[in-house]
Design a protein around this motif. Structure first.
Motif, PDB file in Angstrom:
ATOM      1  N   LEU A  19       6.077  25.840 -15.118  1.00 50.17           N
ATOM      2  CA  LEU A  19       6.016  26.400 -16.467  1.00 50.17           C
ATOM      3  C   LEU A  19       7.410  26.470 -17.093  1.00 50.17           C
ATOM      4  CD1 LEU A  19       3.308  29.141 -15.880  1.00 50.17           C
ATOM      5  CD2 LEU A  19       3.035  26.851 -16.848  1.00 50.17           C
ATOM      6  N   GLU A  20       8.400  26.800 -16.268  1.00 46.64           N
ATOM      7  CA  GLU A  20       9.778  26.829 -16.776  1.00 46.64           C
ATOM      8  C   GLU A  20      10.219  25.439 -17.220  1.00 46.64           C
ATOM      9  OE1 GLU A  20      11.025  30.389 -13.745  1.00 46.64           O
ATOM     10  OE2 GLU A  20      12.164  28.511 -13.655  1.00 46.64           O
ATOM     11  N   LEU A  25      11.020  10.792 -16.209  1.00 44.13           N
ATOM     12  CA  LEU A  25      11.394  12.057 -16.854  1.00 44.13           C
ATOM     13  C   LEU A  25      10.876  13.266 -16.088  1.00 44.13           C
ATOM     14  CD1 LEU A  25      10.754  11.073 -20.575  1.00 44.13           C
ATOM     15  CD2 LEU A  25      12.958  11.295 -19.418  1.00 44.13           C
ATOM     16  N   SER A  26       9.796  13.070 -15.320  1.00 48.07           N
ATOM     17  CA  SER A  26       9.136  14.219 -14.687  1.00 48.07           C
ATOM     18  C   SER A  26       9.993  14.916 -13.639  1.00 48.07           C
ATOM     19  CB  SER A  26       7.821  13.779 -14.039  1.00 48.07           C
ATOM     20  OG  SER A  26       8.099  13.008 -12.887  1.00 48.07           O
ATOM     21  N   VAL A  27      11.036  14.253 -13.143  1.00 50.25           N
ATOM     22  CA  VAL A  27      11.892  14.936 -12.167  1.00 50.25           C
ATOM     23  C   VAL A  27      13.134  15.523 -12.833  1.00 50.25           C
ATOM     24  CG1 VAL A  27      11.068  13.613 -10.204  1.00 50.25           C
ATOM     25  CG2 VAL A  27      13.037  12.779 -11.466  1.00 50.25           C
ATOM     26  N   LYS A  28      13.105  15.679 -14.142  1.00 50.74           N
ATOM     27  CA  LYS A  28      14.197  16.279 -14.907  1.00 50.74           C
ATOM     28  C   LYS A  28      15.548  15.595 -14.713  1.00 50.74           C
ATOM     29  CE  LYS A  28      14.036  20.765 -13.939  1.00 50.74           C
ATOM     30  NZ  LYS A  28      14.489  22.121 -14.212  1.00 50.74           N
ATOM     31  N   GLY A  58       9.402  19.673  -4.652  1.00 53.64           N
ATOM     32  CA  GLY A  58       8.944  21.034  -4.369  1.00 53.64           C
ATOM     33  C   GLY A  58       8.794  21.921  -5.587  1.00 53.64           C
ATOM     34  N   VAL A  59       8.566  21.324  -6.754  1.00 58.30           N
ATOM     35  CA  VAL A  59       8.384  22.143  -7.955  1.00 58.30           C
ATOM     36  C   VAL A  59       6.942  22.612  -7.999  1.00 58.30           C
ATOM     37  CG1 VAL A  59       8.554  22.164 -10.462  1.00 58.30           C
ATOM     38  CG2 VAL A  59      10.057  20.703  -9.133  1.00 58.30           C
TER      39      VAL A  59
END
Ligand code: ADP
Ligand code: MG
Lengths: 282, 282
Positions: B119-120, B193-196, B112-113
């Motif tokens: 941007l954050e 990496l894209s899901v932090k 849900g990003v």
């Protein structure tokens, strides 16, 4: 030397069985086309049976064409709505006990093999009990029941082929079972769904026994779900059963229409399946 | 960066005890290499850390894995956020059956990003990689004006971070399965990496790659370790020596030795580790 002989023998065997398969298919199509094409007049496709149609007088089989299309498409849609979730839920992600999944698959296979007259008799009994008359709705429901085992098992076989690594990759991103199933697994399964639709559609549009008592037969086009509905297989059956050669020819024309519908649906579902399989991992 | 402590971890497949009472700490912000002969339980140990192991059949896990003090096997533990926090890179890359673009966007979308949060996330990423330009200014400007510009930007940043951008920037809509294996593995890294995540688990990530791609992945890891805790199962001692800070030696499901990589890999205390390193057991 022996191995060469083996090779040749097998080649002969292969060629002869292929010839038999293609030949008999060709023969069926030829008989239907040769007998049916002359009788396939525009009025056959655009009119309902008028008085005396079954004696060789005017009219057509529009009632049966429309009835069959309603019955087949309605039931395929309904069966898909039920079968997709059912097939996906047979995954180990949802049913942990392999024995349970095994028994469900076994029962579905038995249902798949059950003659359609049994479904017809079952549907008829239930409808009598409920006080329902033969109707489009009754026919759709019985045809749906007939299709469900076919669809679930056909989809299930492709769900089983989804690589475990793919699911693992998806779960590793923090997805739920639902997301993995309906956003990842389903993509891999789409061509399988197209095949399942094809198999189920073929069985339902060609079946006469299950809808004889449940959908009934009428010379009119059904106006609502509760009206009885005619169908092509029964139209063929009734027309072929008359003693008049010109009416028998119309039976072949009806069979030709049925053949064309099945062909169109096959090509369309194949094309759709191809379209959606662009991203699939092989 | 989270701290991982493994306490009395026992894992078995059916009656086969694969991990026998493992207790070890994994230092944060370093690359920890897990080494050992094949079949000793390296993959099992790695997958136990984010509970991917539970996807296997008949698996039983006992003991604790504490991440920042919380036991991940606690019945109340949130498995979805665990897997988001502890990313996984498999031995053989498995692209999701969708386009290159969607492979990266999938994870953030699932979680849900969107909009501002994207941007954050990008800003945070930039702070992490000051000497690696992941987000050039011109791209940033288009993000403000375009529809879905933020997601486009996010995809670009992660592809740049994984060193894949220049190779795929003109074909983002192509099926990811068409990439070479080396590219797929870098895509997998970008997707992870894209899901932090805060921890990256990598299971022999270079074993199916050509030497050039393998070197690229190793370089990525060395850059990433400033901001992530990395646990790397490796089949080559040379790789461990090149990039590991810490090392754990497993043998037949037991932890034989652990400590700074320089010590374990070059001057081990235990006889079995010596034997493995000198190539006597494998
Ligand atoms: N899903 C499974 N079911 C049963 N046994 C397994 C399974 N996965 C691995 N094993 C067994 O567990 C042992 C350790 O496997 P693994 O952790 O993959 O070792 P490694 O990664 O060190 O080669 C092996 O003996 C393997 O055969
Ligand atoms: Mg392994």
């Amino acid at each position: 030397m022996d191995r060469l002989l083996e090779e040749r023998l097998f080649k002969v065997l292969m060629l002869s069985s292929l010839t038999m398969v293609v030949g008999s298919l060709f023969a069926v199509v030829a008989v239907v086309v040769l007998n049916g094409a002359p009788a396939l007049t525009p009025s056959m496709l655009t009119q309902t049976p008028k008085g005396g149609y079954y004696l060789g007088k005017e009219g057509g089989i529009l009632n049966a064409i429309i009835g069959s299309i309603y019955l087949a498409f309605g039931s395929v849609l309904l069966a898909l709505l039920i079968s997709i979730p059912a097939a996906l839920s047979l995954q180990r992600d949802y049913i942990k006990k392999t024995k349970v999944a095994y028994s469900i698959r076994l029962s579905l296979d038995v249902l798949w093999g059950t003659p359609s007259i049994v479904y017809g008799a079952f549907g008829f009994t239930v409808m009598l009990y409920l006080g329902m008359r033969a109707s489009l709705l009754g026919g759709i429901i019985v045809l749906t029941l007939l299709q469900i085992p076919i669809m679930i098992r056909a989809i299930d076989e492709t769900v089983k082929l989804v690589p475990a690594e793919l699911k693992e990759t998806s779960y590793a991103l923090g997805t739920t079972r639902f997301e993995t199933t309906f956003k990842i697994v389903i993509i891999q399964v789409l061509p399988g769904i197209a095949t399942a639709v094809l198999l189920a559609f073929g069985r339902s549009i060609g079946d006469a026994a299950s809808i004889l008592f449940t959908a009934g037969y009428t010379d009119n086009i059904p106006g609502s779900l509760l009206d009885p509905a005619a169908s092509l297989p029964l139209a063929i059956f009734f027309q072929l059963g008359t003693p008049f050669p010109e009416v028998q020819q119309r039976a072949y024309a009806s069979a030709l229409v049925l053949l064309v519908i099945v062909l169109v649906v096959s090509v369309a579902s194949r094309a759709l399946g191809q379209r959606f399989s662009k991203h699939i991992l092989r | 960066m989270p701290h991982i402590s493994i306490r009395n971890l026992k894992v078995s497949y059916g009656a086969h005890n694969v991990l026998k009472d493992i207790t070890v700490d994994i230092p944060d912000g370093q690359i920890t290499a897990i080494i050992g002969p094949s079949g000793c339980g390296k993959t099992t140990l790695l997958k136990s850390l984010n509970r991917l192991i539970e996807l296997q059949e008949e698996v039983k896990v006992n003991g604790k894995v504490l991440i920042d003090g919380d036991n991940v096997y606690d019945p109340q533990a949130d498995i979805l956020s665990l897997r988001k926090k502890v990313g996984f890179l498999s031995q053989k890359p498995c692209p999701l059956p969708m386009s290159i673009y969607d492979n990266i966007a999938f994870g953030p979308r699932i979680h849900g990003v969107k909009g501002k949060q994207i941007l954050e996330q990008i800003e945070e990423l930039e702070k992490h990689c000051p000497n690696n330009e992941v987000c050039p200014a011109n791209t940033r400007n288009t993000a403000r004006t375009h529809k879905n510009g933020e997601m486009d930007l996010l995809v670009e940043c992660y592809l740049r971070l994984a060193g894949l951008w220049d190779e795929v920037k003109d074909r983002l809509r192509m099926p990811a399965s068409k990439l070479s294996v080396g590219q797929q593995q870098r895509l997998a890294l970008a997707r992870t990496l894209s899901v932090k995540p805060e921890v990256i688990l990598a299971d022999e990530p270079t074993s199916s790659l050509d030497p050039v791609s393998a070197r690229l992945i190793e370089e990525q890891f060395q850059m990433l370790k400033q901001n992530y805790t990395i646990v790397l199962v490796t089949h080559t001692l040379r790789q461990a020596r090149r990039i590991a800070d810490h090392a754990i030696f497993l043998y037949l499901g037991e932890m034989i030795e652990q400590g700074p990589a320089s010590k374990v890999l070059c001057a081990p205390c235990e006889a079995k580790t010596c034997a493995y390193i000198s190539g006597e057991i494998s």
